[in-house]
Design an enzyme around this catalytic site. Structure first.
Site, mmCIF file in Angstrom:
data_model
loop_
_atom_site.group_PDB
_atom_site.id
_atom_site.type_symbol
_atom_site.label_atom_id
_atom_site.label_comp_id
_atom_site.label_asym_id
_atom_site.label_seq_id
_atom_site.Cartn_x
_atom_site.Cartn_y
_atom_site.Cartn_z
ATOM 1 N N ASP A 18 -5.646 9.113 10.632
ATOM 2 C CA ASP A 18 -4.309 8.625 10.940
ATOM 3 C C ASP A 18 -3.788 9.157 12.264
ATOM 4 O O ASP A 18 -4.066 10.291 12.651
ATOM 5 C CB ASP A 18 -3.332 9.018 9.821
ATOM 6 N N GLU A 47 0.854 -1.186 0.000
ATOM 7 C CA GLU A 47 0.000 0.000 0.000
ATOM 8 C C GLU A 47 0.888 1.233 0.000
ATOM 9 O O GLU A 47 1.702 1.430 0.902
ATOM 10 C CB GLU A 47 -0.900 0.005 1.236
ATOM 11 N N TYR A 62 -10.454 -4.590 3.067
ATOM 12 C CA TYR A 62 -9.596 -4.165 4.182
ATOM 13 C C TYR A 62 -10.473 -3.996 5.416
ATOM 14 O O TYR A 62 -11.312 -3.112 5.475
ATOM 15 C CB TYR A 62 -8.913 -2.854 3.818
#
Length: 269
Positions: A60, A49, A174
């Protein structure tokens, strides 16, 4: 069959499990990113990725936020990342997923991205912050160019949405191991296994689990119930620690050697 599907199918046939590392493109600079990606491919990555840096990465944690800031200061843009991928693709066949927030891709242009990404050797795209109708529309554009549309699911995703996501996804799904932001964690959330079991009711695609995986033991735990483990912050943190101290690509290679358990059916690059 895409490179992603081919690699993960090969693993499944041999009884193996996947290793999917994440790195931020352009961290600490574009040329070093190239060396790191090639090192990861050589170290046994099944899919890589490649993160597009963004100035407001809300999902994040501090480690990946800092890597995005370093990459942006080095001039990492979508166009330059695609040029970087072209160079990488000339040297390895490892599948590459472009991992991004929507804003940088929207500014580049989704249709232009789809065409240019295929030419650059990108195999799939994961956009963290698009859902439902928008995700379906973008997915059609990407798939029409031959790109896999990788989708995120979370413990809070309802069965109704799991079905819709499964119908528009390709390559792999995912599964976010827990709610919250990215970052290393001492323990793997128990909700991850439940989420994978739920997702498998709606799709035959491989399920990769990420968010918080940072140790050999956690990877082994994930491999007991999922098809692949995604490791991001732990690798990005190793890159950060190596800047100015040692060769970044060599540091990543050594880190992955310590991190990865023995893998039956590992695919050589």
């Amino acid at each position: 069959m895409s490179r992603i599907s081919e690699r993960l199918s090969q693993l499944k046939r041999s009884g193996g499990k996947g290793f999917i590392p994440f790195v931020t493109a352009g961290d600490p600079d574009l040329e070093t990113s190239k060396k790191i990606v090639l090192a990861l491919a050589e170290a046994g990555a099944d899919v890589i990725e490649l993160g597009v840096p963004f100035s407001d990465p809300m999902a994040d944690g501090p480690t990946i936020q800092a890597s995005s800031q370093r990459a942006l200061k080095q001039g990492a843009t979508v166009g330059r990342i695609l040029s970087l991928t072209t160079e990488i693709r000339a040297l390895t066949e490892v599948p590459i997923v472009l991992f991004s927030y929507f804003n940088p891709l929207f500014r580049y242009g989704i249709e232009k991205l789809a065409n240019d990404a295929v030419e650059a050797g990108i195999d799939g795209v994961l956009i963290t912050d698009v859902i439902d109708t928008a995700a379906a529309d973008i997915g059609r554009i990407l798939r029409s160019s031959g790109l896999d549309m990788i989708s995120l699911i979370a413990p809070t995703t309802t069965d109704e949405r799991l079905l819709r996501i499964a119908q528009r996804s390709s390559g792999f799904v995912y599964a976010v191991s827990r709610a919250g932001i990215t970052g290393e964690r001492a323990e793997l959330s128990a909700s991850a296994q439940t989420l994978v079991a739920r997702a498998k009711l709606f799709t035959d695609l491989p399920i990769a689990v990420g968010f918080g995986i940072s140790s050999r033991e956690q990877i082994q735990d994930v491999w007991h119930f999922a098809d692949a483990a995604v490791v991001g912050s732990a690798i990005v943190g190793e890159i950060e620690r190596s800047i100015g101290n040692t060769d970044e690509a060599e540091a990543v290679t050594n880190f992955v050697a310590r991190l990865l358990p023995y893998r039956k059916g590992a695919v050589s690059t």
